[in-house]
Design an enzyme around this catalytic site. Structure first.
Site, short mmCIF file in Angstrom:
data_model
loop_
_atom_site.label_atom_id
_atom_site.label_comp_id
_atom_site.label_asym_id
_atom_site.label_seq_id
_atom_site.Cartn_x
_atom_site.Cartn_y
_atom_site.Cartn_z
N ASP A 64 0.84 -1.21 0.00
CA ASP A 64 0.00 0.00 0.00
C ASP A 64 0.87 1.26 0.00
O ASP A 64 2.07 1.21 0.33
CB ASP A 64 -0.89 -0.04 1.26
CG ASP A 64 -2.18 0.76 1.09
OD1 ASP A 64 -2.29 1.53 0.13
OD2 ASP A 64 -3.07 0.61 1.96
N ASP A 78 -10.68 2.03 -3.56
CA ASP A 78 -11.27 1.74 -2.25
C ASP A 78 -12.79 1.73 -2.34
O ASP A 78 -13.46 1.34 -1.40
CB ASP A 78 -10.83 2.79 -1.22
CG ASP A 78 -9.49 2.43 -0.61
OD1 ASP A 78 -9.07 1.27 -0.75
OD2 ASP A 78 -8.87 3.32 0.00
C1 DGJ Z 1 -5.82 2.03 1.74
C2 DGJ Z 1 -6.19 0.80 0.97
O1 DGJ Z 1 -6.68 1.13 -0.28
C3 DGJ Z 1 -7.20 0.00 1.77
O2 DGJ Z 1 -7.62 -1.12 1.03
C4 DGJ Z 1 -6.59 -0.40 3.07
O3 DGJ Z 1 -5.53 -1.29 2.86
C5 DGJ Z 1 -6.11 0.82 3.82
N1 DGJ Z 1 -5.28 1.66 3.01
C6 DGJ Z 1 -5.37 0.44 5.07
O4 DGJ Z 1 -4.83 1.50 5.71
#
Ligand code: DGJ
Length: 729
Positions: free
Chosen positions: A477, A547
Site C-alpha cells: 500500500d 477503495d
Molecule cells: C488504503 C487501501 O486502499 C485499503 O484497502 C486499506 O488497505 C487501507 N489503506 C489500510 O490503511
C-alpha cells in the site's frame, strides 16, 4: 522484416502487426516523423514533410531556418532552436545555456527488445519484436540521446524510450527529458483521459482538441488518483467499434506529463514522459539517464480494439512471475470487515467461516505491526504487534493454513509514522527539507527511498516477517503523496532528482521481492487505485482498483480502467452493504457479478453478513471459477457505457478461439412498462452458431447475435444483474 532502413530515401519503417511507424533523416541530420497508422506497403513517404513547399525548406543557407524549425515534425524536439512547440528535451549546460541540438549520428536494428536499466518495461523474445536504436548527438555539449523503438510482430504496438549519455567533459543538467513525441497532420481529434479522485478513479473524459495545449500530469510522486498516465487520441467519430484510435501509456509510477498541442498550422504534436516540473537531473561526464517507456497502440477499429491490444500486450509482455497466467486465489481481506479492530481470534473466526464457503486466502490488512490501532502510528515498525496478534504471526498463519487457506499480509513499506521506533532512531530518513515544517498526511511521512540504507533496512524488516511464516501474498500500500521533497543526503545540485530516485527506489524493492519470493503474489495498492499504472504491473500482476467497492460505482471505475489495463489485473471484491463509501445497498448477486470482472475476493466480515448472503457465497465462487479463465485470457468488449447512459451497463468476454462468450448485464435503474432491451453482442464468429447455456435448443448465428442482437429481460428493481453464457454449437 519488421524494421527497415531505406538508405536512398533515408527513411525508417517500423512494422508492427498491421501498423506502420515511419521517420526520415532530413538535411543536416534532423530526424523527422513521417507517419503512424494503418499498414501501408511503401517505405518512402518523404512527400509528407512538404519539404518542397516554401518557406518550409531546410535552409542550409540559414535564410528561412526559423520557419523550418517551427514546422518540421521533429521526432525528438529540442529546446532553443526555433521550434516553439512543446519540446521533449531541455538542458542547462555548464555555461548556463539551455539550447540543445540533436542530430542523427547512427542507428542499429536488432531482434528482440532491450531491458531498461532500473525501470519497468514491456519485454519480448527474439522473433516477437524488433528494435531500432537511433543515436542522436548534440555536438556542442557531447550529450547523446539514443531513441529506442520496438515494433511488436503480432500486436499493433510500438514502444519508445530514450537513454542519455554525457560524452562531453563537463556536466549537463537535464531539466526536461520526455520519452516520446508524435505528430499528426491535423487537429481533428478527441482526447480521452482517465481522471478522478480517491474512490472514483479513472473516470473517462473525452474532449475535442483546440488550438493551444491540453495536458494531464501528476506532481504527487505517484501516477495518482487524479490523472492516469494514459491518453487516447481518437477521431471525432470514433466509438468502441470503429474509427482511428491512438493510445499512449507511460510505463512509470511517478510524476508524469502528457500533452497535446494544436499548432499554428493546425497540426497536432503529442508528447509524454516524466513530468519536467521540479525535475533536474545532473549528468556528469560519462553518466547515463534512462527515460521510461511509452507504449503506443494504434487501432483502426475504435477504442475497443485499442483496449484489447493493450490488454494482450500487458498480459503477455509486461506482467511477470508465477501468477502471470494463473488463476488468483479467492481472498478475503479484513479491512472493511474490521478496520484496525481485530486480533488473532477475530481473524481465525473469519478464516474458519470463509474456508467453509470456499474462500482460499485470508489477507490481514493494516494494523498488525508496531502498536498500530489507528492510522496515527507505527509505519516503519515492521514487527508483529504481539498483544494483537496473540501467539505470534506463525501461529496465526499456521492456523489459517490448517483450514486449507493461504495467508496474505499488508505492508506500507514507503512510509514512516512520527510515532514509531523507526522515526525515533532515524528522523532524517523521512523526505524533508531541513528547517521547514514537514507536512503530515494521514499522520505519516514518506521515507527517502533514494537512500540505499533506508531501502535495505525496510527490506530486511519485511524479509524477517516474510521468512517467519508461510506468507503467500503481499498487499503493498502507499497512502500519501510527497511534499517538501528533499533528501538529507543528496547534494544541493542533485536534490531535484529525488522525485525520480524515489520511484527507482520503490522499483528496486519490488524487484527484490520478485527475485527473492517468486511464489508470493504481490498486489499493489495506493489509497485504492492511485498507482494503477503499467510500471506497477511489471512487479504486481494485480492492483487494487479503488477503495470504492460499491458495485455501481465500480461500473465506471472498471470501465475506465479497462481502457488500457486488463481485467485480469483489477483487484475487485464483494463487500458488505450499505456500502462503506457511498451507503448504497445493492444485491449480493450484483456485487459478485461486478467483482468477477477482476481478480475477485471478499472484503467483509463473513461471520456477520446476512445468512442468505453467506449461503450464496459457494454459488458465487462456483460462478467465478467457471468463468475466470475466460475473463483472464479472453477478449474484453465494452457494450454499455455508464458515463453516457446511467440506466444500464453491459460487457462481454469472448474466448480467443471464439468458442464461448460471457455476457454480463447490470440494470442500474429500473424503468417501468418497457419491452425487453435489445443489445447487440460483439466479438463472436459471425459464421458459427451459438446457444445460450440455459437454452441449448435455440441456436443462432454469431452474425444474428451481433447484428440483430439479443433480448435482455427487464429485471425487477434497481442494481440487478444477469449473466448469459454463449457456447459455440
Ligand atoms: C488504503 C487501501 O486502499 C485499503 O484497502 C486499506 O488497505 C487501507 N489503506 C489500510 O490503511
Amino acid at each position: 522484416m519488421s524494421i527497415s532502413f531505406n538508405k536512398q530515401a533515408q527513411t525508417f519503417k517500423l512494422c508492427a502487426k498491421n501498423t506502420v511507424y515511419m521517420m526520415k533523416i532530413v538535411d543536416e541530420g534532423y530526424l523527422a516523423h513521417l507517419y503512424f497508422g494503418k499498414n501501408i506497403p511503401d517505405d518512402d513517404l518523404t512527400y509528407l514533410l512538404r519539404l518542397d513547399e516554401n518557406p518550409f525548406t531546410p535552409a542550409t543557407n540559414n535564410r528561412e531556418r526559423g520557419s523550418f524549425m517551427d514546422n518540421l515534425t521533429f521526432e525528438y524536439p529540442c529546446f532553443g532552436l526555433g521550434d516553439y512547440r512543446e519540446s521533449c528535451i531541455n538542458i542547462l549546460d555548464a555555461d548556463g545555456m539551455s539550447t540543445v541540438d540533436f542530430r542523427y549520428a547512427s542507428h542499429k536494428i536488432y531482434s528482440g527488445k532491450p531491458k531498461l536499466s532500473g525501470l519497468p518495461a514491456t519485454f519480448a523474445n527474439n522473433g516477437e519484436a524488433e528494435t531500432i536504436e537511433i543515436l542522436m548527438l548534440d555536438k556542442h555539449t557531447g550529450l547523446e540521446a539514443t531513441l529506442i523503438y520496438t515494433a511488436f510482430e503480432n500486436l499493433d504496438v510500438i514502444t519508445r524510450s530514450v537513454t542519455f549519455k554525457n560524452t562531453g567533459s563537463r556536466g549537463v543538467n537535464l531539466t526536461k527529458a520526455l520519452s516520446a513525441c508524435v505528430h499528426f497532420d491535423h487537429p481533428d481529434f478527441d482526447m480521452i483521459t482517465l481522471n478522478g479522485s480517491w474512490a472514483r478513479e479513472r473516470h473517462i473524459e473525452r474532449a475535442r482538441l483546440h488550438h493551444g495545449k491540453q495536458s494531464i500530469d501528476s506532481i504527487k510522486g505517484e501516477s495518482s488518483h487524479q490523472n492516469n498516465p494514459f491518453v487516447a487520441l481518437v477521431s471525432p467519430n470514433t466509438d468502441e467499434d470503429m474509427g482511428d484510435a491512438y493510445g499512449f501509456n507511460l510505463v512509470y509510477s511517478g510524476n508524469f506529463f502528457a500533452q497535446t498541442e494544436v499548432t499554428q498550422h493546425k497540426r497536432t504534436r503529442f508528447v509524454m514522459g516524466i513530468n519536467h516540473k521540479d525535475f533536474n537531473w545532473l549528468l556528469e561526464a560519462g553518466e547515463e539517464f534512462v527515460a521510461p517507456e511509452v507504449v503506443m497502440v494504434y487501432s483502426d477499429e475504435g477504442m475497443g480494439k485499442m483496449s484489447r491490444t493493450f490488454h494482450d500486450l500487458y498480459r503477455e509482455h509486461l506482467v511477470r512471475g508465477e501468477y502471470k497466467d494463473k488463476r488468483r486465489p479467492i481472498l478475503i481481506n479484513n479491512w472493511e470487515a474490521t478496520y484496525f479492530n481485530f486480533d488473532t481470534d477475530k481473524l481465525i473466526d473469519i478464516a474458519k467461516e470463509a474456508s467453509k464457503l470456499g474462500i482460499e486466502m485470508l489477507v490481514m490488512d493494516d494494523g498488525w505491526f508496531g502498536h498500530r490501532d489507528s492510522d496515527n502510528s507505527s509505519l516503519g515498525d515492521w514487527f508483529v504487534y504481539e498483544s494483537k496478534i496473540k501467539g505470534g504471526l506463525k501461529y496465526l498463519v499456521d492456523e489459517v493454513n490448517k483450514l486449507g487457506m493461504k495467508f496474505g499480509i499488508w505492508f506500507e513499506p514507503e512510509m514512516i509514522s512520527p510515532d514509531s521506533e523507526l522515526y525515533k532512531a532515524h528522523p532524517d530518513w523521512a523526505i524533508q527539507i531541513k528547517g521547514r515544517e514537514l507536512t503530515q498526511s494521514r499522520q505519516q511521512y514518506v521515507l527517502d527511498y533514494s537512500r540505499k540504507e533506508v531501502r535495505d533496512h525496510i527490506y530486511s524488516m519485511m524479509k524477517k516477517i516474510l521468512d517467519s511464516a508461510n506468507i503467500e501474498y503481499i498487499k503493498w500500500d502507499m497512502n500519501r503523496q510527497l511534499t517538501e521533497v528533499g533528501s538529507t543526503t543528496l547534494p544541493a545540485n542533485r536534490q531535484r532528482e529525488l522525485w525520480h530516485r524515489y520511484v527507482l527506489g520503490v522499483y528496486d524493492i519490488m524487484e527484490r521481492l520478485q527475485v527473492d519470493y517468486p511464489h508470493i503474489l504481490l498486489e499493489n495498492c495506493s489509497g485504492g487505485g492511485a498507482r494503477f499504472d503499467p510500471g506497477m504491473l511489471y512487479y504486481s500482476p494485480q492492483i487494487w482498483t479503488s477503495d470504492d467497492t460499491d458495485a455501481i460505482e465500480r461500473l465506471k471505475i472498471q470501465h475506465g480502467t479497462s481502457m488500457c489495463y486488463p481485467c485480469s489485473a483489477m483487484g475487485a471484491h464483494v463487500s458488505d452493504c450499505p456500502n462503506h463509501t457511498v451507503g448504497r445497498n445493492t444485491p449480493f448477486k450484483t456485487r459478485g457479478h461486478v467483482a468477477m470482472v477482476g481478480t475477485f475476493g471478499y472484503e467483509l466480515d463473513v461471520t456477520k453478513i446476512p445468512q442468505e448472503d453467506r449461503d450464496y457465497i459457494p454459488y458465487q465462487i462456483q460462478e467465478f471459477n467457471k468463468y475466470n479463465s475466460l475473463v483472464r485470457t479472453g477478449d474484453h468488449y465494452r457494450i454499455g457505457n455508464t458515463f453516457e447512459n446511467i440506466e444500464w451497463d453491459a460487457w462481454m468476454f469472448v474466448a480467443k478461439d471464439k468458442s464461448e462468450a460471457l455476457f454480463e448485464f447490470v440494470q442500474v435503474l429500473m424503468r417501468p412498462n418497457y419491452t425487453s432491451r435489445r443489445l447487440k453482442l460483439k466479438g463472436l464468429d459471425p459464421n458459427a452458431y451459438y446457444y445460450e447455456e440455459s437454452k441449448p435448443d435455440i441456436k443462432l448465428s454469431g452474425e444474428a447475435l451481433m447484428s440483430a442482437g439479443i433480448n435482455v429481460p427487464t429485471l425487477w428493481g434497481d442494481y440487478q444483474s444477469a449473466i448469459l453464457h454463449f457456447i459455440k454449437a
